[in-house]
Design an enzyme around this catalytic site. Structure first.
Site, PDB file in Angstrom:
ATOM      1  N   TYR A  38       0.822  -1.199   0.000  1.00 35.18           N
ATOM      2  CA  TYR A  38       0.000   0.000   0.000  1.00 35.18           C
ATOM      3  C   TYR A  38       0.862   1.257   0.000  1.00 35.18           C
ATOM      4  O   TYR A  38       1.816   1.365   0.755  1.00 35.18           O
ATOM      5  CB  TYR A  38      -0.914   0.019   1.227  1.00 35.18           C
ATOM      6  CG  TYR A  38      -1.931   1.121   1.115  1.00 35.18           C
ATOM      7  CD1 TYR A  38      -3.127   0.901   0.447  1.00 35.18           C
ATOM      8  CD2 TYR A  38      -1.664   2.396   1.592  1.00 35.18           C
ATOM      9  CE1 TYR A  38      -4.037   1.918   0.278  1.00 35.18           C
ATOM     10  CE2 TYR A  38      -2.568   3.419   1.432  1.00 35.18           C
ATOM     11  CZ  TYR A  38      -3.753   3.170   0.777  1.00 35.18           C
ATOM     12  OH  TYR A  38      -4.645   4.192   0.599  1.00 35.18           O
ATOM     13  N   HIS A 194     -11.310   7.662   5.546  1.00 34.56           N
ATOM     14  CA  HIS A 194     -10.261   6.718   5.165  1.00 34.56           C
ATOM     15  C   HIS A 194      -9.874   5.809   6.307  1.00 34.56           C
ATOM     16  O   HIS A 194      -8.871   5.118   6.234  1.00 34.56           O
ATOM     17  CB  HIS A 194      -9.031   7.465   4.669  1.00 34.56           C
ATOM     18  CG  HIS A 194      -9.238   8.046   3.313  1.00 34.56           C
ATOM     19  ND1 HIS A 194      -9.775   9.282   3.131  1.00 34.56           N
ATOM     20  CD2 HIS A 194      -9.031   7.541   2.085  1.00 34.56           C
ATOM     21  CE1 HIS A 194      -9.862   9.527   1.833  1.00 34.56           C
ATOM     22  NE2 HIS A 194      -9.430   8.489   1.177  1.00 34.56           N
ATOM     23  N   ARG A 224      -4.037   9.126  -8.596  1.00 29.44           N
ATOM     24  CA  ARG A 224      -3.381   7.915  -8.133  1.00 29.44           C
ATOM     25  C   ARG A 224      -4.206   6.736  -8.617  1.00 29.44           C
ATOM     26  O   ARG A 224      -5.357   6.900  -9.027  1.00 29.44           O
ATOM     27  CB  ARG A 224      -3.264   7.882  -6.610  1.00 29.44           C
ATOM     28  CG  ARG A 224      -4.581   7.831  -5.891  1.00 29.44           C
ATOM     29  CD  ARG A 224      -4.386   7.796  -4.385  1.00 29.44           C
ATOM     30  NE  ARG A 224      -3.930   6.487  -3.929  1.00 29.44           N
ATOM     31  CZ  ARG A 224      -4.685   5.642  -3.223  1.00 29.44           C
ATOM     32  NH1 ARG A 224      -5.925   5.971  -2.890  1.00 29.44           N
ATOM     33  NH2 ARG A 224      -4.220   4.484  -2.845  1.00 29.44           N
ATOM     34  N   TYR A 317      -8.482  -6.957   3.661  1.00 32.20           N
ATOM     35  CA  TYR A 317      -9.066  -5.623   3.493  1.00 32.20           C
ATOM     36  C   TYR A 317      -9.702  -5.459   2.117  1.00 32.20           C
ATOM     37  O   TYR A 317     -10.759  -4.864   1.964  1.00 32.20           O
ATOM     38  CB  TYR A 317      -7.985  -4.564   3.707  1.00 32.20           C
ATOM     39  CG  TYR A 317      -8.413  -3.200   3.266  1.00 32.20           C
ATOM     40  CD1 TYR A 317      -9.441  -2.523   3.939  1.00 32.20           C
ATOM     41  CD2 TYR A 317      -7.836  -2.577   2.163  1.00 32.20           C
ATOM     42  CE1 TYR A 317      -9.858  -1.282   3.530  1.00 32.20           C
ATOM     43  CE2 TYR A 317      -8.245  -1.340   1.750  1.00 32.20           C
ATOM     44  CZ  TYR A 317      -9.261  -0.692   2.431  1.00 32.20           C
ATOM     45  OH  TYR A 317      -9.675   0.539   2.016  1.00 32.20           O
ATOM     46  N   LYS A 318      -9.071  -6.002   1.121  1.00 33.93           N
ATOM     47  CA  LYS A 318      -9.602  -5.866  -0.228  1.00 33.93           C
ATOM     48  C   LYS A 318     -10.723  -6.871  -0.513  1.00 33.93           C
ATOM     49  O   LYS A 318     -11.260  -6.903  -1.613  1.00 33.93           O
ATOM     50  CB  LYS A 318      -8.481  -5.983  -1.265  1.00 33.93           C
ATOM     51  CG  LYS A 318      -7.539  -4.771  -1.209  1.00 33.93           C
ATOM     52  CD  LYS A 318      -6.527  -4.766  -2.318  1.00 33.93           C
ATOM     53  CE  LYS A 318      -5.569  -3.579  -2.230  1.00 33.93           C
ATOM     54  NZ  LYS A 318      -6.170  -2.297  -2.679  1.00 33.93           N
TER      55      LYS A 318
END
Ligand code: FES
Lengths: 347, 320
Positions: A38, A194, A224, A317-318
């Protein structure tokens, strides 16, 4: 590039969405190396090579018409996918101007904008829209300005007001999101919004990103890439509709992963808005099936290695825990162990 | 961040509005309109003098609804190191200058219930554009504006005309003072106060508001320091292996730029924190003139804001 639209493809039910060979080659692969960690990786949103998704500030591709129809379907069921607090009106006009000006300048074959003082004439040929309105007067448009223009744009759009040294999510159109909800995040500050990214807070990346964004300048947008995976080419994976897409994740096998599993890459752009001093955050999702991805041998090797070696916290997390292994197994035969060239170009 | 992306402007009008203040109207040299902006924004004006370049920040005063021209006012600084003298003495109608895109470091709060604006002298400038935004915003506001005398009250007539009943003027020469205590004790909940003017005025407003229990998020101020004149000294740029001499009336930032090294900046007035630079070594004392570093940071001597600060030393080494 002359875009040929595919107006009939779908992102639900029979999922007829496909990428043409040209669309595959311009896919914004987010992995410049064989491993992923990340990072905030913000860079200036400068024009990229002709034909790439960053050639222009706002990209229009072959899925444009179909994505706009998908958005209309979501809004018909859930109108609150568009929201704006009253003090965000000037930022709504800022966004409308940004999108109309970019599209008309960069895709003159599809869009036109004529400005005579505050009297504007907007032409959108692919969607067959011709609209005369008064800039600054919401009564002259069929919807609020941000809703009006984002019904004609790909990707999600979130507008953040800047005050008290923070950014507040206070307007937006969100129908193509990866498991987050505008309804839930409305009114939140940047850090609350976030909050859940693991490893990121410890690295202080959000403090730095916030500081950077608070000083974002007019005329110097940044971008990004972020990524996750989605089962089926489903644009709308909202928490509200989890019951529709969540169970799909348990159905992936090495045999069907090529067709079912999609890499979902978000091209995120951030612009300072001139009249409101707000910031607009655009999140444009690009989807590619594993089967399409492996047509580029370098990408097959690269994505295989990235997924295989991904940090367990990020797998979780994904939301990949249920099917990561199946996808890795599908990709393994395409990875002969040869080195990949640096960068993301198809070769 | 570099500033390659400037806009070339032509000076289309100059007006002497008070004995010390000149007002400049600028138009894009290429024709068309300027970029839109929000009230409270400033631009950096780039002035190419004979042997040095000035880059000074000035608040945009024109209405954000009118983009054919931008307007700025410049006060002639007695102790000037050039920029304001250049604008006053050299710039003529028809001349070209360059400006950077507007930046807003002093925006109005969009959810305020009421805006209380307090200006002293040239500090009126950012409010001129904000008032244009406020006239259509439908939220109550009032302006308190202190100057030396009616003669020094720039735009006084215009303000009374545009803002009937919402502007109060105060003149030092007749002994009228803004009653900060009274003003800040008597505001509806949700009021935001904005102050721009000389340092003592800002300090007084901020201190009084805090004493009266105003949350910091409701207190806004803007003060661009002009880089003060100081002693000459030498600065060594460690990473670029360069030695630069800083003369008394040129800022550290300008001297570094003149040597061809870019330092990021937004305000050039000691406010934004962008130009923050690491000090590697100094054989004397740093003279901090910024409003960004905390007192502890200033005391520690580890960083400096070269846009307004300098050093009293023979040798300063920076991480540049
Ligand atoms: S440039 Fe803003 S503090 Fe120096």
């Amino acid at each position: 590039m002359n875009v040929v639209f595919k107006p009939d493809e779908t992102f639900r039910d029979d999922f007829t969405f496909r990428n043409s060979p040209e669309a595959i080659r311009r896919f914004p692969l987010p992995f410049p190396e064989d491993r992923y960690m990340y990072s905030v990786n913000i860079e200036e949103h400068l024009p990229g090579p002709p034909g790439s998704v960053i050639e222009f500030p706002i990209d229009i591709d072959e899925h444009y018409v179909a994505e706009c129809r998908e958005r209309a379907l979501v809004l018909a069921e859930e109108p609150r996918r568009f929201q704006a607090l009253p003090h965000m009106m000037s930022s709504q006009w800022d966004c409308l101007e940004l999108i109309m000006e970019s599209l008309a300048r960069d895709y003159p074959q599809h869009f036109a904008l004529e400005r005579r003082g505050s009297r504007w004439v907007w032409t959108n040929r692919p969607l067959q829209i011709h609209q005369t309105f008064t800039f600054g007067d919401p009564a002259t448009l069929p919807q609020e300005p941000l809703e009006y223009i984002t019904r004609q744009a790909q990707g999600d759009w979130v507008v953040m007001d800047q005050r008290e040294g923070d950014l507040w999510c206070e307007a937006g159109m969100v129908t193509t999101q990866a498991d987050w909800s505008l309804d839930f995040d409305m009114g939140m500050s940047f850090k609350e919004w976030h909050g859940p990214v693991p490893l990121a807070h410890e690295m202080g990346v959000f403090d730095r990103a916030l500081k950077f964004l608070l000083n974002l300048r007019l005329n110097e947008p940044v971008r990004r890439l972020n990524w996750t995976m989605t089962i089926h080419p489903r644009l709308d994976t909202s928490p509200e509709n989890y019951y529709k897409w969540g169970p799909d994740r348990a159905t992936v096998t090495p045999q069907n992963a090529g067709n079912k599993a999609h890499l979902r890459v978000e091209l995120q752009g951030l612009w300072r808005l001139p009249r409101s001093n707000a910031i607009v955050f655009s999140i444009r999702a690009y989807l590619i099936s594993m089967q399409e991805l492996v047509t580029v041998p370098k990408w097959a090797r690269r994505v295989h290695r990235v997924l295989r070696d991904l940090h367990p916290a990020l797998v979780d997390y994904k939301g990949l825990s249920r099917y990561r292994d199946a996808v890795v197994e599908y990709l393994a035969p395409f990875d002969d162990g040869a080195p990949t060239s640096p960068g993301t170009a198809p070769e | 961040m570099n500033h390659a992306d400037t806009i070339v402007v032509r000076v289309v009008a100059i007006e002497q509005v008070t004995p010390q203040i000149k007002h400049f109207t600028l138009a894009p040299a290429a024709g068309g309109n300027f970029p839109a902006f929000s009230g409270g924004s400033h631009i950096i004006v780039v002035m190419r003098g004979v042997n040095r370049i000035h880059r000074n920040p000035y608040s945009l005063m024109s209405s954000p609804g009118q983009l054919e021209t931008y307007e700025v006012s410049v006060r002639r600084m007695e102790q000037s190191r050039g920029g304001s003298h250049f604008m006053h003495d050299q710039v003529q109608v028809g001349n070209e200058l360059e400006i950077a895109h507007p930046v807003n470091l002093f925006p109005l709060d969009k959810i305020a219930r009421k805006h209380l604006l307090i200006a002293g002298g040239i500090g009126i400038t950012p409010f001129m554009a904000q008032l244009a935004d406020l006239r259509t915003a439908g939220v109550p506001y009032e302006l308190h504006y202190a100057t030396r005398s009616p003669e020094h009250c720039a735009f006084g007539g215009l303000l009374s005309e545009r803002e009937p009943g919402r502007v109060q003027k105060y003149y030092d020469c007749t002994g009228e003072l803004i009653d900060f205590e009274g003003l800040l004790s008597n505001q509806p909940l949700g009021t935001h106060v904005y102050v721009c003017g000389p340092a003592p005025m800002i300090e007084k407003v901020v201190a009084t508001a805090r004493e009266r229990g105003w949350p910091d998020s409701h207190i806004h101020w803007e003060q661009f320091s002009a880089p003060p004149v100081g002693d000459a000294f030498d600065v060594y740029l460690a990473r670029s292996s360069l030695k630069v001499h800083v003369v008394p009336d040129q800022s550290l930032l300008e001297s570094i730029e003149a040597a061809g090294v870019e330092v990021p900046y937004l305000c050039r007035g000691g406010v934004c924190g962008f130009c923050r630079t690491k000090v590697v070594e100094v054989d004397g004392t740093l003279v901090h003139n910024d409003h960004f570093l905390s007192d502890e940071e200033k005391a520690s001597g580890k960083t400096i804001m070269p846009c307004v600060s300098r050093a009293r030393c023979s040798k300063l080494v920076l991480d540049l």
